[in-house]
Design an enzyme around this catalytic site. Structure first.
Site, PDB file in Angstrom:
ATOM      1  N   HIS A   1       0.864  -1.186   0.000  1.00  0.00           N
ATOM      2  CA  HIS A   1       0.000   0.000   0.000  1.00  0.00           C
ATOM      3  C   HIS A   1       0.897   1.232   0.000  1.00  0.00           C
ATOM      4  O   HIS A   1       1.589   1.492   0.983  1.00  0.00           O
ATOM      5  CB  HIS A   1      -0.920  -0.013   1.224  1.00  0.00           C
ATOM      6  CG  HIS A   1      -1.884  -1.165   1.222  1.00  0.00           C
ATOM      7  ND1 HIS A   1      -3.068  -1.141   0.517  1.00  0.00           N
ATOM      8  CD2 HIS A   1      -1.813  -2.390   1.803  1.00  0.00           C
ATOM      9  CE1 HIS A   1      -3.700  -2.298   0.683  1.00  0.00           C
ATOM     10  NE2 HIS A   1      -2.962  -3.082   1.453  1.00  0.00           N
TER      11      HIS A   1
ATOM     12  N   ASP B   1      -8.523  -5.223  -2.642  1.00  0.00           N
ATOM     13  CA  ASP B   1      -7.912  -5.446  -1.328  1.00  0.00           C
ATOM     14  C   ASP B   1      -8.275  -4.375  -0.302  1.00  0.00           C
ATOM     15  O   ASP B   1      -8.307  -3.194  -0.597  1.00  0.00           O
ATOM     16  CB  ASP B   1      -6.401  -5.543  -1.423  1.00  0.00           C
ATOM     17  CG  ASP B   1      -5.809  -5.856  -0.066  1.00  0.00           C
ATOM     18  OD1 ASP B   1      -6.133  -6.924   0.466  1.00  0.00           O
ATOM     19  OD2 ASP B   1      -5.086  -5.014   0.483  1.00  0.00           O
TER      20      ASP B   1
ATOM     21  N   ASP C   1       2.060  -6.842   2.480  1.00  0.00           N
ATOM     22  CA  ASP C   1       0.878  -6.087   2.928  1.00  0.00           C
ATOM     23  C   ASP C   1       1.322  -4.855   3.726  1.00  0.00           C
ATOM     24  O   ASP C   1       0.693  -4.476   4.716  1.00  0.00           O
ATOM     25  CB  ASP C   1      -0.091  -6.956   3.742  1.00  0.00           C
ATOM     26  CG  ASP C   1      -1.478  -6.311   3.865  1.00  0.00           C
ATOM     27  OD1 ASP C   1      -1.711  -5.258   3.242  1.00  0.00           O
ATOM     28  OD2 ASP C   1      -2.328  -6.874   4.577  1.00  0.00           O
TER      29      ASP C   1
ATOM     30  N   HIS D   1       0.374   3.813   8.266  1.00  0.00           N
ATOM     31  CA  HIS D   1      -0.654   4.688   8.836  1.00  0.00           C
ATOM     32  C   HIS D   1       0.030   5.766   9.654  1.00  0.00           C
ATOM     33  O   HIS D   1       0.988   5.483  10.374  1.00  0.00           O
ATOM     34  CB  HIS D   1      -1.592   3.893   9.762  1.00  0.00           C
ATOM     35  CG  HIS D   1      -2.495   2.949   9.051  1.00  0.00           C
ATOM     36  ND1 HIS D   1      -3.523   3.365   8.241  1.00  0.00           N
ATOM     37  CD2 HIS D   1      -2.511   1.588   9.015  1.00  0.00           C
ATOM     38  CE1 HIS D   1      -4.152   2.307   7.748  1.00  0.00           C
ATOM     39  NE2 HIS D   1      -3.550   1.215   8.188  1.00  0.00           N
TER      40      HIS D   1
HETATM   41 ZN   LIG Z   1      -6.036  -7.313   2.349  1.00  0.00          ZN
END
Ligand SMILES: [Zn+2]
Length: 430
Positions: free
Chosen positions: A58, A150, A303, A307
């Site tokens: 991400h 996702d 993954d 944050h």
């Molecule tokens: Zn996921």
């Protein structure tokens, strides 16, 4: 271009060899090479692996640049030994059109630290109702081949079937975040002994396993390819093993945190351990390690989910889900898989470079370290021992569950097509 001569690197953990890098490729590999280079690197004791490939990152841009940007995320990737990452589609706006995936792809090219392959959303706005422009995203400059909602599950079986049928035309793959939404309403952690004691809403294993079972059957039915994101339970492993035994085109990934951490950590109520799917039990961890070792699980995928502090330094119930992982992935894999004797370095190269590149159909990555191949390479020091300090990370966020832990190994250097992105453990400024 700068030329490099790497002395005495252990390619895939083998006997020491010299590696000569010229014009972006491995020009020569051998013992005591009699060649010259602009920069000499003493790689005594270092393991050389093909540049790592992440199927699940991400990067948060566009929309949440306070958590990460393509630039900071790719710098973190380079520090972790990665030369290519797949950027997930749950950005703001969502990467559900040719315009957004091309924007992310272009930002990746401009960063110069790591190739960025955008993942396209399966459905418009990740809302699960209407297929996104899969063909337009594939035909765009970004050349999207992996599609995923996702963060959310494609829970409608008809939409999932249509997506699988659609991507078949261009050898694409649907990467499923397997989470039955009704079974996980209000879920805060793994459903089990610990959730019962803490009184937190449970995320049961069956919510993951039931979707995986449905989707491997759907993929077989339409003759398409499905990839299962972040497997987290022993039961999920059994279903994937069964599907592969049937000869179906099913692949799966596991995260570093699911290979090491368990739901016992939630007793601390520290939201750094809050993640989706949640940390499971020691028995699940054991099953995941075995499945990665025997190849049932194809790949390690981070993954990486940055944050900002305000979304993590708060009460458990309202904290965001996810952990950063790019800069610690190889160390966690060394601790859980190599130091335990479950995988050798050749196996690590297979699960962290060759197979993820193959699943994403990424040309030029996941290739062998041999003469003539693109020089995507990581030099890793497995003898290094250190305490994880997220304040030193290149990622913009600090939500690492390994903070203060001893982890083995450290990336010494990373090369992207023959240019160093990391040297002597430091980012090369570009
Ligand atoms: Zn996921």
């Amino acid at each position: 271009m700068t030329t490099y001569l790497i002395r005495n690197a252990q390619i895939l953990g083998g006997a020491p060899r010299d590696i000569h890098i010229v014009d972006g490729v491995f020009a020569a590999i051998g013992e005591d090479l009699d060649v010259r280079a602009d920069i000499d690197i003493d790689a005594h004791g270092l393991v050389a692996l093909p540049g790592l490939v992440d199927l699940h990152t991400h990067l948060r841009e566009p929309g949440r640049e306070d958590a990460e940007t393509v630039l900071t995320g790719t710098r973190a990737a380079a520090m972790g030994g990665y030369t290519a990452v797949h950027a997930m589609a749950n950005t703001f706006p969502v990467a559900d059109s040719a315009g957004v995936v091309e924007q992310v792809w272009r930002l990746g090219r401009e960063s110069g630290y790591c190739d960025v392959q955008p993942v396209g959303a399966v459905t418009v706005g990740l809302e699960g109702k209407q297929l996104a422009e899969l063909g337009a995203m594939h035909d765009s400059a970004a050349g999207v081949r992996v599609f995923s909602d996702d963060g959310k599950c494609v829970d409608d079986a008809v939409i999932m079937r249509r997506a699988l049928e659609y991507v078949k035309a261009f050898d694409g793959v649907v990467a499923q975040h397997a989470q039955e939404p009704r079974l996980t309403a209000g879920a805060q952690m793994n459903e089990g002994l610990v959730s019962g004691e803490l009184g937190l809403g449970g995320w049961p294993a069956v919510a993951e396993e039931s979707i995986i079972a449905r989707d491997v059957l759907l993929a077989a039915h339409v003759g398409s390819r499905v990839h299962i994101c972040h497997l987290s339970t022993a039961g999920s492993v059994e279903i994937v093993r069964w599907a592969k035994a049937k000869g179906w085109d099913v692949t799966a990934e596991v995260t570093p945190h699911h290979l090491l951490l368990t739901d016992e950590l939630v007793r601390s109520y520290d939201p750094v351990y809050k993640v989706n799917p949640p940390l499971r039990t020691a028995a699940d961890v054991e099953a995941l390690r075995e499945a990665l070792a025997d190849g049932t699980i194809d790949a390690v995928a981070t993954d990486h989910a940055p944050h900002p502090a305000e979304d993590k330094d708060c009460e458990w119930a309202v904290a965001a889900m996810g952990m950063v992982g790019l800069e610690t992935a190889l160390s966690v894999v060394q601790q859980t898989m190599v130091d335990t004797g479950l995988l050798n370095w050749e196996g690590v190269a297979d699960r962290m470079s060759h197979r993820p590149a193959r699943i994403g159909r990424l040309a030029g990555h996941g290739r062998p370290v041999s003469v003539g191949e693109p020089a995507n390479l990581v030099l890793f020091d497995p003898a290094y021992r250190g305490v994880v300090n997220p304040d030193t990370f290149a990622t913009r966020s600090r939500n690492s569950p390994y903070k203060g832990m001893d982890l083995p190994g450290r990336v010494h250097a990373t090369f992207l097509r023959g240019e160093a992105t990391v040297l002597a453990g430091e980012l090369v400024e570009r």
